[in-house]
Design a protein around this motif. Sequence first.
Motif, PDB file in Angstrom:
ATOM      1  N   PRO A 255      39.547   4.296  92.740  1.00 56.69           N
ATOM      2  CA  PRO A 255      38.362   4.146  93.394  1.00 56.69           C
ATOM      3  C   PRO A 255      37.463   3.168  92.929  1.00 56.69           C
ATOM      4  CG  PRO A 255      38.026   5.742  92.275  1.00 56.69           C
ATOM      5  CD  PRO A 255      39.765   5.442  91.494  1.00 56.69           C
ATOM      6  N   HIS A 256      37.456   1.907  91.797  1.00 59.47           N
ATOM      7  CA  HIS A 256      36.326   1.477  91.150  1.00 59.47           C
ATOM      8  C   HIS A 256      37.114  -0.187  90.936  1.00 59.47           C
ATOM      9  CE1 HIS A 256      34.523   4.351  89.597  1.00 59.47           C
ATOM     10  NE2 HIS A 256      35.647   5.483  88.981  1.00 59.47           N
ATOM     11  N   GLN A 257      36.500  -1.195  90.501  1.00 61.76           N
ATOM     12  CA  GLN A 257      36.820  -2.344  90.603  1.00 61.76           C
ATOM     13  C   GLN A 257      37.642  -2.875  89.350  1.00 61.76           C
ATOM     14  OE1 GLN A 257      33.878  -5.710  90.558  1.00 61.76           O
ATOM     15  NE2 GLN A 257      35.614  -7.237  91.783  1.00 61.76           N
ATOM     16  N   TRP A 258      39.190  -2.660  89.194  1.00 61.80           N
ATOM     17  CA  TRP A 258      40.144  -3.582  88.337  1.00 61.80           C
ATOM     18  C   TRP A 258      39.626  -4.933  88.397  1.00 61.80           C
ATOM     19  CZ3 TRP A 258      40.003   1.509  90.129  1.00 61.80           C
ATOM     20  CH2 TRP A 258      40.666   2.486  88.491  1.00 61.80           C
ATOM     21  N   SER A 259      40.230  -5.463  87.392  1.00 65.50           N
ATOM     22  CA  SER A 259      39.938  -6.820  86.857  1.00 65.50           C
ATOM     23  C   SER A 259      41.598  -7.908  87.453  1.00 65.50           C
ATOM     24  CB  SER A 259      39.851  -7.015  85.078  1.00 65.50           C
ATOM     25  OG  SER A 259      39.592  -8.981  84.752  1.00 65.50           O
ATOM     26  N   TRP A 260      42.469  -7.198  86.706  1.00 65.11           N
ATOM     27  CA  TRP A 260      43.607  -8.707  87.342  1.00 65.11           C
ATOM     28  C   TRP A 260      43.629  -8.188  89.285  1.00 65.11           C
ATOM     29  CZ3 TRP A 260      49.169  -8.866  85.888  1.00 65.11           C
ATOM     30  CH2 TRP A 260      49.632  -7.409  85.917  1.00 65.11           C
ATOM     31  N   ASP A 261      43.333  -6.742  89.413  1.00 65.13           N
ATOM     32  CA  ASP A 261      43.526  -6.741  91.143  1.00 65.13           C
ATOM     33  C   ASP A 261      42.764  -7.549  91.225  1.00 65.13           C
ATOM     34  OD1 ASP A 261      45.111  -3.369  91.575  1.00 65.13           O
ATOM     35  OD2 ASP A 261      44.022  -3.872  88.917  1.00 65.13           O
TER      36      ASP A 261
ATOM     37  N   ASP B 254      30.195 -11.428  74.826  1.00 65.52           N
ATOM     38  CA  ASP B 254      30.964 -12.193  74.128  1.00 65.52           C
ATOM     39  C   ASP B 254      32.289 -12.655  75.107  1.00 65.52           C
ATOM     40  OD1 ASP B 254      33.025 -10.149  75.041  1.00 65.52           O
ATOM     41  OD2 ASP B 254      33.365  -9.133  73.056  1.00 65.52           O
ATOM     42  N   GLY B 255      32.199 -12.616  76.051  1.00 66.22           N
ATOM     43  CA  GLY B 255      33.338 -13.214  77.416  1.00 66.22           C
ATOM     44  C   GLY B 255      33.845 -12.592  77.928  1.00 66.22           C
ATOM     45  N   ARG B 256      34.739 -11.303  77.249  1.00 66.57           N
ATOM     46  CA  ARG B 256      35.633 -10.750  77.992  1.00 66.57           C
ATOM     47  C   ARG B 256      35.080 -10.281  78.952  1.00 66.57           C
ATOM     48  NH1 ARG B 256      36.577  -5.697  73.971  1.00 66.57           N
ATOM     49  NH2 ARG B 256      35.119  -7.677  72.578  1.00 66.57           N
ATOM     50  N   VAL B 257      36.248 -10.140  80.394  1.00 67.79           N
ATOM     51  CA  VAL B 257      36.479  -9.952  80.929  1.00 67.79           C
ATOM     52  C   VAL B 257      36.728  -8.346  80.771  1.00 67.79           C
ATOM     53  CG1 VAL B 257      36.452  -9.877  84.088  1.00 67.79           C
ATOM     54  CG2 VAL B 257      36.339 -11.590  82.463  1.00 67.79           C
ATOM     55  N   PRO B 258      35.997  -7.076  81.510  1.00 58.66           N
ATOM     56  CA  PRO B 258      36.464  -5.486  81.470  1.00 58.66           C
ATOM     57  C   PRO B 258      37.633  -5.722  82.049  1.00 58.66           C
ATOM     58  CG  PRO B 258      34.254  -5.542  82.457  1.00 58.66           C
ATOM     59  CD  PRO B 258      34.808  -7.081  82.261  1.00 58.66           C
ATOM     60  N   HIS B 259      38.660  -4.584  82.042  1.00 60.07           N
ATOM     61  CA  HIS B 259      39.804  -4.380  83.149  1.00 60.07           C
ATOM     62  C   HIS B 259      39.391  -2.836  83.822  1.00 60.07           C
ATOM     63  CE1 HIS B 259      40.641  -0.286  81.729  1.00 60.07           C
ATOM     64  NE2 HIS B 259      41.846  -0.050  82.594  1.00 60.07           N
ATOM     65  N   ILE B 260      37.906  -2.607  84.379  1.00 59.16           N
ATOM     66  CA  ILE B 260      37.480  -1.819  84.914  1.00 59.16           C
ATOM     67  C   ILE B 260      36.078  -1.779  85.340  1.00 59.16           C
ATOM     68  CG2 ILE B 260      37.083   0.506  86.210  1.00 59.16           C
ATOM     69  CD1 ILE B 260      39.553   1.208  84.307  1.00 59.16           C
TER      70      ILE B 260
ATOM     71  N   GLU C 107      28.420  -0.009  84.015  1.00 52.50           N
ATOM     72  CA  GLU C 107      29.025   0.659  83.202  1.00 52.50           C
ATOM     73  C   GLU C 107      30.817   0.116  83.446  1.00 52.50           C
ATOM     74  OE1 GLU C 107      28.561   2.701  80.408  1.00 52.50           O
ATOM     75  OE2 GLU C 107      26.778   2.859  80.432  1.00 52.50           O
ATOM     76  N   THR C 108      31.361  -0.764  81.400  1.00 47.09           N
ATOM     77  CA  THR C 108      32.484  -1.367  82.662  1.00 47.09           C
ATOM     78  C   THR C 108      33.663   0.207  81.307  1.00 47.09           C
ATOM     79  OG1 THR C 108      32.598  -2.434  80.806  1.00 47.09           O
ATOM     80  CG2 THR C 108      31.389  -2.774  83.310  1.00 47.09           C
ATOM     81  N   SER C 109      34.761  -0.392  81.264  1.00 45.84           N
ATOM     82  CA  SER C 109      35.869  -0.139  80.156  1.00 45.84           C
ATOM     83  C   SER C 109      35.712  -1.377  79.483  1.00 45.84           C
ATOM     84  CB  SER C 109      37.447  -0.043  80.693  1.00 45.84           C
ATOM     85  OG  SER C 109      37.428  -1.809  81.267  1.00 45.84           O
ATOM     86  N   GLY C 110      36.639  -0.920  77.832  1.00 47.73           N
ATOM     87  CA  GLY C 110      36.272  -1.874  77.234  1.00 47.73           C
ATOM     88  C   GLY C 110      37.691  -3.030  76.705  1.00 47.73           C
ATOM     89  N   ILE C 111      38.448  -2.571  77.375  1.00 42.14           N
ATOM     90  CA  ILE C 111      39.660  -3.414  76.979  1.00 42.14           C
ATOM     91  C   ILE C 111      39.569  -4.247  77.838  1.00 42.14           C
ATOM     92  CG2 ILE C 111      40.749  -1.585  76.400  1.00 42.14           C
ATOM     93  CD1 ILE C 111      42.457  -1.354  78.304  1.00 42.14           C
ATOM     94  N   VAL C 112      41.026  -5.421  78.598  1.00 43.65           N
ATOM     95  CA  VAL C 112      40.891  -6.709  79.555  1.00 43.65           C
ATOM     96  C   VAL C 112      42.352  -6.491  80.411  1.00 43.65           C
ATOM     97  CG1 VAL C 112      38.774  -8.174  77.861  1.00 43.65           C
ATOM     98  CG2 VAL C 112      42.206  -8.692  77.515  1.00 43.65           C
TER      99      VAL C 112
END
Length: 469
Positions: A51-57, A87-93, A127-132
Amino acid sequence: MTATTAGPSAPPVEGAHETRTGRRALRAAASRVLLANWTGSSTVPSHTLYPHQWSWDSAFIAIGLARLSPRRAQRELETLLGAQWGDGRVPHIVFNPAVPHEAYFPSPDFWRSSTAGAAVGAPPDIETSGIVQPPVHALAAWLVHESDPETSGRRRFLERVHPRLTAWHDYLHANRDLGGHGLVSVLHPWEPGMDNSPCWDRPLARVDPVPATSFRRADLTHGDAADRPTDLDYGRYVRLATGYRDRGYTDAGTDSGTGAPHEFTVEDPGFNAFLIVSEHALAAIALTLGRDPQPHRERARALTTALVARLWHPEAGLFLCHDLRTGTPIEEKSVTGLLPLLVPDLPGDIVEALLRTASGDHFGLGSTTALAPSYDLRGRSFDPSRYWRGPAWFNTNWALERGLRQHGAFARADELRQAILASAGRSGFAEYVDPRTGRARGTTDFSWTAAVVLDLLARTEDPGQDVDR
């Protein structure tokens, strides 16, 4: 973002790929899925399971959404990139604050991005996750632009996303070449997107899981346990994510007391293939903006050279993941090892070998399976129902269709395209399907399934949009 209520599940659309009327019905059904899953600024993969926004989705969703509303497709990517870290990362959620924490695990109070990630630039107000996840975004941005260059140019879409996409790639190149061989590494099984792949069994076996009683899995409320990862898997996922969070989401350094890289450190061919393709897309974006495309082309060439040198295994007939912790290849055969077909400059002998492997006994594409399974049909861990351990996914098959077409296998690409459309229509836009029977697994009304259908239908009606054709 404000969540909307999901509509009823899309009914099966039989024979949708066979006639113009059928294709029109399939397009209308796919459009309804994306419209129902739109939140006002982005698209959820599923209102229940995700129910959130996912990066590669969102990258795949934008590619299909562009066929429905180019402005909305642009907004999809801009919303995601608006949560980019310093730092440039796009979080996975990217978490929707309107969704209760108990609706999804791990929730924002687990990741604690705004505090735990503050030192590396996590946004203080999102608020996001911390992985990509795999870097499909520059490819998506370019395809969104191509779908309607006039609207894109008028809204200066490429000008806005180019610096963010460049920073995203800079992060991966600068922080994630943990093996020092020119390839990007992943630090968690969720990062390559194929969360529960048997490729991760061996690297995960050395991770001590947290107790299953220490977390509550919201996914089992909405999904069949037979389709989902086990509690043991989840316990290991949570352990890895907790360790990364508690180190402030820093990529450099070693695990305490081991003298080795992060506990899970893997070079994944699919992740790197998407980065190569996205570097080529960034070159096209730069050229359109009157900027120098050469740095992106040089990166793509260097990545391609490293991918072939490090991960190509002729005896296996495909690319294999590489465990940096042990310095050895992971011998499990996964669809990630076929995804380098997306790469435009692969040596011809490697392309031919990948085509043989795709249609051979291990994947059966076009013979025993209509869609490529996520894992080796003959593998010891093959399961046609369980998440990434055998079912066929629509986004990876979309990528393979694109790769086949790029390398001149037009008849096979046409066949796969028709299979994707037929399977998506029959399954009610399933999250994934049994690769032999086409039975829907996971959830239905899944956004990227509907999105890739819209893209393929648009290219069916206008073959001039196909890759290199």
